[in-house]
Design a protein around this motif. Structure first.
Motif, PDB file in Angstrom:
ATOM      1  N   GLU A 138       0.840  -1.192   0.000  1.00 22.85           N
ATOM      2  CA  GLU A 138       0.000   0.000   0.000  1.00 22.85           C
ATOM      3  C   GLU A 138       0.881   1.250   0.000  1.00 22.85           C
ATOM      4  O   GLU A 138       1.982   1.243   0.554  1.00 22.85           O
ATOM      5  N   ASP A 139       0.404   2.323  -0.594  1.00 20.97           N
ATOM      6  CA  ASP A 139       1.168   3.576  -0.609  1.00 20.97           C
ATOM      7  C   ASP A 139       1.539   4.010   0.801  1.00 20.97           C
ATOM      8  O   ASP A 139       2.642   4.508   1.045  1.00 20.97           O
ATOM      9  N   ARG A 140       0.627   3.822   1.734  1.00 23.45           N
ATOM     10  CA  ARG A 140       0.880   4.201   3.127  1.00 23.45           C
ATOM     11  C   ARG A 140       2.045   3.397   3.707  1.00 23.45           C
ATOM     12  O   ARG A 140       2.864   3.924   4.463  1.00 23.45           O
ATOM     13  N   THR A 141       2.110   2.121   3.336  1.00 25.43           N
ATOM     14  CA  THR A 141       3.209   1.276   3.790  1.00 25.43           C
ATOM     15  C   THR A 141       4.537   1.788   3.249  1.00 25.43           C
ATOM     16  O   THR A 141       5.521   1.931   3.987  1.00 25.43           O
ATOM     17  N   GLU A 197       1.074   3.421  11.212  1.00 23.47           N
ATOM     18  CA  GLU A 197       1.699   4.245  10.188  1.00 23.47           C
ATOM     19  C   GLU A 197       2.170   3.438   8.980  1.00 23.47           C
ATOM     20  O   GLU A 197       2.586   4.012   7.970  1.00 23.47           O
ATOM     21  N   TYR A 198       2.090   2.103   9.060  1.00 23.24           N
ATOM     22  CA  TYR A 198       2.539   1.257   7.955  1.00 23.24           C
ATOM     23  C   TYR A 198       1.397   0.548   7.235  1.00 23.24           C
ATOM     24  O   TYR A 198       1.649  -0.290   6.368  1.00 23.24           O
ATOM     25  N   SER A 209      -3.200   0.862   6.435  1.00 25.24           N
ATOM     26  CA  SER A 209      -4.558   1.287   6.765  1.00 25.24           C
ATOM     27  C   SER A 209      -5.370   0.113   7.309  1.00 25.24           C
ATOM     28  O   SER A 209      -4.904  -1.029   7.364  1.00 25.24           O
ATOM     29  N   GLU A 236       5.304   4.760   2.120  1.00 20.51           N
ATOM     30  CA  GLU A 236       5.654   6.069   2.674  1.00 20.51           C
ATOM     31  C   GLU A 236       6.222   5.914   4.077  1.00 20.51           C
ATOM     32  O   GLU A 236       7.195   6.594   4.452  1.00 20.51           O
TER      33      GLU A 236
END
Length: 278
Positions: free
Chosen positions: A143-146, A215-216, A218, A148
Motif C-alpha cells: 500500500e502507498d501508506r506502507t 503508520e505502515y 490502513s 511512505e
C-alpha cells in the motif's frame, strides 16, 4: 500461580543455526494445547518481543515459541539478499524444520507486521496443523501508506545512533537487516505482492489485530485478512507496535480469542494423535 519456564536454544537447520526461545507455563494443560509460534517483523528478533511472549504464555496457558529468522538477532547471517518470495519461503522451508526440531505437531501461528504475513502463509501451507491464526499489524498487500512509512523510516535510520541501537540486537548484521527491509519493500519487483493466495488457503479461525493509527498500513489490511474467515479487531489510539503500545490489551484479546474455541492440537507428533483437535 502459573510460573513460566524460559529456555533458549540454537537449532541447526541445515548448515545454519537459528536462535529460539520457548516459554512454557507450569499448568498441566500446557503440554496438551497447541503451542503459539511467533513470527517477528522486518527489524525484529526474539528480544524485541520484550515481555509479550511470557505474558501471552501465562494468559493462554500455552507454550510460546519465538525465533530469530536467518539474518536476524542471534541467528546466523543470511547468505544473500531476500528474494521477493521470502514470506512464502519462511512457511514452506523454515517452519517445518523448526517444528521437527522442537517436536511440534499442531500450532497457533501468530505474527507481527511482515511476520503476520508469514503466519498467514504458514496457516495456508499447513492447514492440517495450524489450529488458529493471529495477525498483529500485518500487511496484506503493498500500500502507498506502507511505502511512505518505510521511506520515512529510511531517512530516520541514516543516523549512526539508530544503526547502533539495532546493532544491540542484531550485531554486525544490523545493516543487512535494514537493507533487507527497505530494499525488498521498495523494489518494483515486490510492488504486486499480496496475501490473497495464501489467505484463500486458510482453514482455521482468524483474528486480525490492527492499531487505528498504524503508520505502515490502513484498516484495509486487517479487514482483508479477516474477511470471511474471522474477526478484525481495531485497537483505538494504537500504532504499528501493539505489543509495546498496548501489551495488556493485546494479550487479553489473543487469550480471549483462543479460549473461545477448543484448538487443542498434537503437542508432539510422537504423542497421541487420536485425541480432539478442534
Amino acid at each position: 500461580m502459573t510460573t513460566i519456564d524460559q529456555r533458549d536454544a540454537l537449532l541447526r537447520l541445515g548448515e545454519r543455526r537459528l536462535f529460539m526461545r520457548r516459554w512454557t507455563p507450569s499448568n498441566p494443560e500446557a503440554g496438551r494445547l497447541a503451542p503459539i509460534l511467533l513470527f517477528h517483523d522486518s527489524l525484529g528478533c526474539v528480544e524485541l518481543w520484550r515481555s509479550f511472549p511470557e505474558k501471552l504464555a501465562a494468559a493462554t496457558g500455552r507454550c510460546v515459541v519465538a525465533y530469530d529468522r536467518l539474518g536476524f538477532g542471534r541467528s546466523d547471517s543470511h547468505p544473500g539478499k531476500l528474494g521477493t518470495d521470502f514470506v512464502a519461503d519462511e512457511a514452506e522451508s523454515v517452519v517445518p524444520q523448526l517444528c521437527d526440531a522442537l517436536g511440534i505437531g499442531d500450532f497457533v501461528a501468530c505474527g507481527h507486521s511482515v511476520g503476520g504475513g508469514m503466519a498467514v502463509a504458514t496457516a495456508a501451507q499447513w492447514p492440517g496443523r495450524c489450529r488458529a491464526l493471529v495477525t498483529i499489524a500485518a500487511q496484506a498487500f503493498v500500500e502507498d501508506r506502507t511505502l511512505e512509512g518505510i521511506r520515512v523510516a529510511q531517512r530516520d535510520l541514516q543516523g549512526p545512533g539508530n544503526l547502533a541501537r539495532l546493532a544491540r540486537y542484531h550485531g554486525d548484521k544490523a545493516r543487512w537487516v535494514i537493507d533487507a527491509w527497505i530494499e525488498t519493500w521498495l523494489s518494483p519487483a515486490f510492488a504486486n505482492w499480496t496475501l490473497d493466495q495464501p489467505l484463500a488457503g486458510v482453514r482455521c479461525p482468524v483474528l486480525a489485530i490492527h492499531g487505528e493509527l498504524d503508520e505502515y498500513g490502513s484498516l484495509r489490511h486487517p479487514r482483508r485478512i479477516a474477511e470471511g474467515r474471522g474477526e478484525a479487531l481495531i485497537l483505538p489510539g494504537i500504532g504499528h507496535v501493539p505489543h509495546r503500545e498496548a501489551e495488556g490489551a493485546l494479550v487479553k484479546a489473543i487469550a480471549g480469542f483462543l479460549a473461545s474455541f477448543s484448538p487443542r492440537g498434537r503437542r508432539s507428533r510422537q504423542g497421541d494423535e487420536g485425541g480432539p483437535t478442534g
